[in-house]
Scaffold this active site. Structure first.
Site, short mmCIF file in Angstrom:
data_model
loop_
_atom_site.label_atom_id
_atom_site.label_comp_id
_atom_site.label_asym_id
_atom_site.label_seq_id
_atom_site.Cartn_x
_atom_site.Cartn_y
_atom_site.Cartn_z
N SER A 1 0.84 -1.34 0.08
CA SER A 1 0.08 -0.06 0.09
C SER A 1 0.98 1.36 -0.05
O SER A 1 1.79 1.74 -1.01
CB SER A 1 -0.93 0.00 1.22
OG SER A 1 -2.02 1.01 1.02
N HIS B 1 -7.40 -5.85 0.69
CA HIS B 1 -6.43 -5.03 0.93
C HIS B 1 -5.54 -5.62 2.07
O HIS B 1 -4.29 -4.96 2.36
CB HIS B 1 -7.01 -3.60 1.24
CG HIS B 1 -5.81 -2.67 1.30
ND1 HIS B 1 -5.08 -2.21 -0.21
CD2 HIS B 1 -5.15 -1.72 1.94
CE1 HIS B 1 -4.21 -1.19 0.09
NE2 HIS B 1 -4.26 -1.17 1.52
N ASP C 1 -10.21 -5.49 -3.36
CA ASP C 1 -9.64 -4.74 -2.60
C ASP C 1 -10.46 -3.23 -2.58
O ASP C 1 -10.56 -2.64 -3.73
CB ASP C 1 -8.31 -4.18 -3.03
CG ASP C 1 -7.47 -3.16 -2.26
OD1 ASP C 1 -7.84 -2.29 -1.69
OD2 ASP C 1 -6.23 -3.34 -2.08
N1 LIG Z 1 -7.35 2.61 9.45
C1 LIG Z 1 -7.96 2.45 7.89
C2 LIG Z 1 -7.31 1.33 7.38
C3 LIG Z 1 -6.12 1.53 7.24
C4 LIG Z 1 -5.31 0.23 6.33
O1 LIG Z 1 -6.14 -0.74 5.86
N2 LIG Z 1 -3.96 0.01 6.59
C5 LIG Z 1 -3.46 -0.94 5.89
C6 LIG Z 1 -2.21 -0.55 5.14
S1 LIG Z 1 -2.81 0.75 3.96
C7 LIG Z 1 -2.69 -1.77 6.74
O2 LIG Z 1 -1.99 -2.65 6.77
N3 LIG Z 1 -3.19 -1.77 8.14
C8 LIG Z 1 -2.90 -2.41 9.38
C9 LIG Z 1 -3.01 -3.95 9.38
O3 LIG Z 1 -3.99 -4.52 8.56
O4 LIG Z 1 -2.31 -4.78 10.22
C10 LIG Z 1 -9.55 2.59 8.01
O5 LIG Z 1 -10.08 2.46 9.00
O6 LIG Z 1 -10.14 2.16 6.91
#
Ligand SMILES: N[C@@H](CCC(=O)N[C@@H](CS)C(=O)NCC(=O)O)C(=O)O
Length: 291
Positions: free
Chosen positions: A156, A268, A233
């Site tokens: 990402s 994602h 995604d």
């Molecule tokens: N916090 C965001 C999502 C953020 C998100 O999906 N981050 C990805 C990278 S862009 C991630 O790897 N999050 C941490 C995880 O899944 O451990 C939401 O509430 O929509």
């Protein structure tokens, strides 16, 4: 400067080290995790090639260490994995913690030119220069890491980081791969917000940090680039990732060695990236001379 070891955890026959060290690029202590495969932990120690993994928005070095499944294949292929943090922490700058997609844990791996981030959010310098130099200058860690033989990958925001740092620093990394990268940040809401905040309003200046723009102008013709995107995604569906633009740039520039795969139904999350992490380790291992 010294690395402080916070934890050393046995993993797939090797060790996951949780470290912290002072950074002059960010003016803060920086957390970093490093996986050393069994091939490095010989007597005497053996220097092994290194894969850098850049995480996405909201992440720390822990997310991928715990659930990216990189250690599985890194152990088998004999490469080390370095998991840096996603930004400086603890600076308490104005606006730094107002949103999850900007500021802390959302550096976009660029060197900020705008106050109050300038002089502190220097994550491109940190990843490409300070961190590898600090590792090769550390008498203990340098015994295990061949920092002249490195590759880069990421997820990402970290996919954007990996692709753009590979393209901005030709020859520094032997290969690059990305999971669901923010591939054309100058044209998506996440990138516009981050680049506006860190680099200011001049959109022309943003292009020097955009993988699609960089690939369109790539001089070498040959890249070692693997990209995976899940068709389920939501961020892809919302237009935050724009992998089609990256593919079009590769075609337009006549670049070889570019592979983009759409993975049916994957989202994602780390369920997606863990499903393909073996492939990405193999991609790096091939170009690092291990396969
Ligand atoms: N916090 C965001 C999502 C953020 C998100 O999906 N981050 C990805 C990278 S862009 C991630 O790897 N999050 C941490 C995880 O899944 O451990 C939401 O509430 O929509």
């Amino acid at each position: 400067m010294p690395f402080e070891t916070k934890a050393s955890i046995a993993s797939f026959g090797g060790k996951l080290l949780k470290l912290s060290h002072p950074s002059s690029s960010t003016t803060t202590p920086m957390a970093v995790n490093i996986y050393l495969p069994p091939a490095a932990l010989t007597t005497p120690p053996t220097k092994v090639p290194v894969l850098f993994y850049l995480s996405g928005l909201t992440c720390s070095p822990e997310n991928c260490s715990e659930k990216g499944f990189f250690q599985h294949n890194a152990s088998r292929r004999g490469l080390a994995v370095v998991y840096p943090d996603t930004s400086p922490r603890g600076l308490n700058l104005p606006g730094e913690k107002d949103a999850w997609d900007f500021g802390e844990a959302a550096s976009f791996y660029i060197d900020a030119t705008q106050e109050p981030f300038k002089g502190k959010y220097n994550m491109e310098t940190y990843i490409t220069s300070e961190l590898p130099q600090a590792l090769s200058g550390d008498p203990e860690l340098a015994q295990y890491l061949d920092l002249d033989n490195k590759a880069i990958t990421g997820h990402s925001m970290g996919g954007h980081g990996a692709l753009s740092l590979y393209l901005k620093h030709p020859g520094l990394y032997k290969s690059v791969s990305a999971f669901a990268p923010i591939a054309n940040p100058t044209r998506c809401p996440w990138g516009e917000k981050a680049f506006g905040g860190y680099l200011g309003p001049d959109r022309e200046a943003w292009k020097a940090h955009d993988s699609t723009e960089l690939l369109a102008k790539w001089k070498g013709k040959d890249v070692k680039m693997l990209v995976d995107v899940g068709t389920g995604d939501n961020f892809y569906k919302q237009g935050q990732l724009l992998p089609e633009n990256l593919e079009a740039a590769a075609k337009e520039a006549g670049v070889e060695g570019f592979e983009l795969r759409y993975q049916d139904d994957y989202d994602h999350s780390y369920y997606f990236m863990a499903s393909f992490s073996d492939d990405h380790v193999d991609h790096a291992a091939t170009h690092l001379g291990l396969l």
